[in-house]
Structure formats: structure tokens, C-alpha cells
Design a protein around this motif. Sequence first.
Motif, PDB file in Angstrom:
ATOM      1  N   GLU A  14      66.146   6.078 -18.007  1.00 18.81           N
ATOM      2  CA  GLU A  14      67.080   5.025 -18.396  1.00 18.81           C
ATOM      3  C   GLU A  14      67.857   5.410 -19.644  1.00 18.81           C
ATOM      4  N   ARG A  15      67.156   5.995 -20.616  1.00 15.81           N
ATOM      5  CA  ARG A  15      67.802   6.405 -21.862  1.00 15.81           C
ATOM      6  C   ARG A  15      67.229   7.739 -22.302  1.00 15.81           C
ATOM      7  N   GLY A  16      67.935   8.376 -23.200  1.00 18.54           N
ATOM      8  CA  GLY A  16      67.458   9.646 -23.728  1.00 18.54           C
ATOM      9  C   GLY A  16      68.266  10.075 -24.947  1.00 18.54           C
ATOM     10  N   ARG A  17      67.786  11.108 -25.602  1.00 16.63           N
ATOM     11  CA  ARG A  17      68.473  11.641 -26.775  1.00 16.63           C
ATOM     12  C   ARG A  17      67.908  13.011 -27.108  1.00 16.63           C
ATOM     13  N   LEU A  18      68.602  13.731 -27.982  1.00 13.84           N
ATOM     14  CA  LEU A  18      68.107  15.005 -28.486  1.00 13.84           C
ATOM     15  C   LEU A  18      67.434  14.782 -29.834  1.00 13.84           C
ATOM     16  N   ARG A  19      66.397  15.562 -30.092  1.00 13.62           N
ATOM     17  CA  ARG A  19      65.697  15.482 -31.372  1.00 13.62           C
ATOM     18  C   ARG A  19      65.182  16.869 -31.738  1.00 13.62           C
ATOM     19  N   PHE A  20      64.728  17.017 -32.994  1.00 13.30           N
ATOM     20  CA  PHE A  20      64.143  18.265 -33.423  1.00 13.30           C
ATOM     21  C   PHE A  20      62.837  18.514 -32.684  1.00 13.30           C
ATOM     22  N   ALA A  21      62.591  19.770 -32.327  1.00 11.29           N
ATOM     23  CA  ALA A  21      61.341  20.120 -31.655  1.00 11.29           C
ATOM     24  C   ALA A  21      60.170  19.935 -32.606  1.00 11.29           C
ATOM     25  N   THR A  22      59.023  19.582 -32.052  1.00  8.07           N
ATOM     26  CA  THR A  22      57.850  19.348 -32.884  1.00  8.07           C
ATOM     27  C   THR A  22      57.193  20.643 -33.348  1.00  8.07           C
ATOM     28  N   ASP A  23      57.532  21.772 -32.720  1.00  7.29           N
ATOM     29  CA  ASP A  23      56.954  23.042 -33.145  1.00  7.29           C
ATOM     30  C   ASP A  23      57.704  23.575 -34.350  1.00  7.29           C
ATOM     31  N   GLU A  24      57.304  24.776 -34.827  1.00  8.76           N
ATOM     32  CA  GLU A  24      57.889  25.353 -36.028  1.00  8.76           C
ATOM     33  C   GLU A  24      59.196  26.075 -35.755  1.00  8.76           C
ATOM     34  N   ARG A  25      59.586  26.217 -34.521  1.00 10.04           N
ATOM     35  CA  ARG A  25      60.822  26.920 -34.200  1.00 10.04           C
ATOM     36  C   ARG A  25      62.024  26.021 -34.458  1.00 10.04           C
ATOM     37  N   ALA A  26      63.131  26.648 -34.798  1.00 11.24           N
ATOM     38  CA  ALA A  26      64.372  25.897 -35.034  1.00 11.24           C
ATOM     39  C   ALA A  26      65.034  25.626 -33.692  1.00 11.24           C
ATOM     40  N   SER A  27      64.547  24.598 -32.994  1.00 12.90           N
ATOM     41  CA  SER A  27      65.055  24.274 -31.669  1.00 12.90           C
ATOM     42  C   SER A  27      65.078  22.765 -31.511  1.00 12.90           C
ATOM     43  N   VAL A  28      65.730  22.317 -30.440  1.00 16.47           N
ATOM     44  CA  VAL A  28      65.812  20.886 -30.144  1.00 16.47           C
ATOM     45  C   VAL A  28      65.220  20.640 -28.770  1.00 16.47           C
ATOM     46  N   GLU A  29      64.823  19.397 -28.529  1.00 16.88           N
ATOM     47  CA  GLU A  29      64.261  19.021 -27.244  1.00 16.88           C
ATOM     48  C   GLU A  29      64.769  17.645 -26.858  1.00 16.88           C
ATOM     49  N   ALA A  30      64.729  17.351 -25.566  1.00 16.26           N
ATOM     50  CA  ALA A  30      65.188  16.056 -25.066  1.00 16.26           C
ATOM     51  C   ALA A  30      64.035  15.062 -25.080  1.00 16.26           C
ATOM     52  N   GLU A  31      64.325  13.891 -25.564  1.00 18.68           N
ATOM     53  CA  GLU A  31      63.360  12.792 -25.557  1.00 18.68           C
ATOM     54  C   GLU A  31      63.885  11.701 -24.629  1.00 18.68           C
ATOM     55  N   LEU A  32      63.112  11.378 -23.574  1.00 18.06           N
ATOM     56  CA  LEU A  32      63.539  10.438 -22.548  1.00 18.06           C
ATOM     57  C   LEU A  32      62.687   9.173 -22.591  1.00 18.06           C
ATOM     58  N   PHE A  33      63.306   8.056 -22.219  1.00 18.18           N
ATOM     59  CA  PHE A  33      62.632   6.766 -22.214  1.00 18.18           C
ATOM     60  C   PHE A  33      62.763   6.138 -20.820  1.00 18.18           C
ATOM     61  N   ASN A  34      61.660   5.530 -20.352  1.00 19.98           N
ATOM     62  CA  ASN A  34      61.643   4.848 -19.055  1.00 19.98           C
ATOM     63  C   ASN A  34      62.129   5.783 -17.942  1.00 19.98           C
ATOM     64  N   GLY A  35      61.460   6.907 -17.826  1.00 15.87           N
ATOM     65  CA  GLY A  35      61.884   7.911 -16.860  1.00 15.87           C
ATOM     66  C   GLY A  35      60.856   8.170 -15.775  1.00 15.87           C
ATOM     67  N   VAL A  36      61.298   8.862 -14.732  1.00 16.73           N
ATOM     68  CA  VAL A  36      60.460   9.253 -13.605  1.00 16.73           C
ATOM     69  C   VAL A  36      60.679  10.736 -13.367  1.00 16.73           C
TER      70      VAL A  36
END
Length: 240
Positions: A202-224
Motif C-alpha cells: 500500500e505504501r513504501g519509502r526509501l531509508r538508510f540500510a541498517t547495516d554498516e554499508r553506505a546503501s539504501v533499502e526499501a521499506e514497505l507497509f501493508n504489503g504482500v
Amino acid sequence: MTIRPTSHRPSRILFRSTIAESAPYTGLTFLILTTLVFIQQLGSHSQVVLSFEASPEIMVTFMASVLPGIIVVTLPVSLVLGTVIICSRQSADNELTSARACGIAPRWLGLPFLLLGLAGTLLSIWLTTDVAPSSLRRLKSLRARILLQEATLRIRPHTFITTFPEVLLFVQNVDERTGEWIGVFILQQDKAGRQTRIVTAERGRLRFATDERASVEAELFNGVSSETGGSVPIPRVAQQ
């Protein structure tokens, strides 16, 4: 018979002149080495340097974050080279021989270089233990922020995004106020093409990755999410 000076005035004059002569050679060597290493570092951090989102404030922060790690290496080398140059010049001009003939003790001849080395050592220890680690953390955060900004700007509504490796992303709409995605479709394949994952949210966004690498990851809400063993070709759609 050894001739000894009647006062320490000649020794003090030699001390001041040695310090005054060492400063330009050491400073010039330090400037050249730091500039060369800094240019080399610009290549490894080209993603930040060439970023169209890099404002003057970000560039100043970038340079301030890179320099401490460079100075830790170039400062000791500059002091050694400056000392070698001064000693070679004094030896070629027979200044050391004249000083010894005038009765100046060897400790006075080596004292300027000892003090310069001690000052450089203390500065290097401070940079290594305090300044350089915090600068490295700030540099990683800066790289991640630039990466996040560029990735966010590439995602547009009603457009198939193929920028990310092995991922096809489609967003129905983007909230202009928060930057969140509304209506997300993701098709992801492994490199061998043996497994395909389809994710809708339903929704999503980009955020900083939780690991130590300088990367980003997608965070999704209400998904399948669903996975298949087959291969679904990812279309290459020209980005608008």
C-alpha cells in the motif's frame, strides 16, 4: 682542545634558524602530498563529488571529512622529508661542521628536529584517535544521504524504474509532502533468474540500510509478497 661557547646565544640562534628553515620545506611537502592524495580520494568518492544534489555546504562537509584521514598519513611523511632536506642542505653548506667547531653540543643540533617530531606525533595521535574516526562516520553518513537523495529523485509515478539491479519498480503515486510511495509494485529476480519475487504494498519509502554499508533499502507497509521458481523477464523501459 675543544672550544666552548661562552653563552647559549649561538645555540639559540641556530635553533631558531633551523626551525625557520624547516617550516617552508615541511609545509610545501605536506601541501603537495596532501593535494595528491586528496585528488586520488576524489576519484573513490566520485558519487558524492559528481552528484547534482551536492550543495556547497555538502562539498565543504565532504572535504572536511576526508582531510583528517589524509593528514594522518601525509603529516609524518612530510616531517621526515622536511628533516632530510634541511639536514642535507646544512651538511652541504658545512653548517653542521661549523657548529660543531664552535663547540655547539649535538643535543642543540638535534633539538629542533626532536621538537618538530614530537609536535607532529602528538598531532597525529589526536587525529588518529579522535578526529579521523568521527570524520569517517560523518563521511559514510554523507554518502548515504547523497545516495538516498539521488535514488528518491529517480522514482517517479506511473514509470517503470529499472535503475536498481535485478529489480523492476512501479509506483502509482508519490506523496509530495512526505515523499512516500502510494501503490507499490516490485518484481525482483536473482542473478541466475531461477527465482522471482513479486511484492505489492500500500505504501513504501526509501531509508538508510541498517547495516554498516553506505546503501539504501526499501521499506514497505501493508504489503504482500509471493515467490515463484520460474523466470519472468524484466522489461527495460526507457526512463522519462
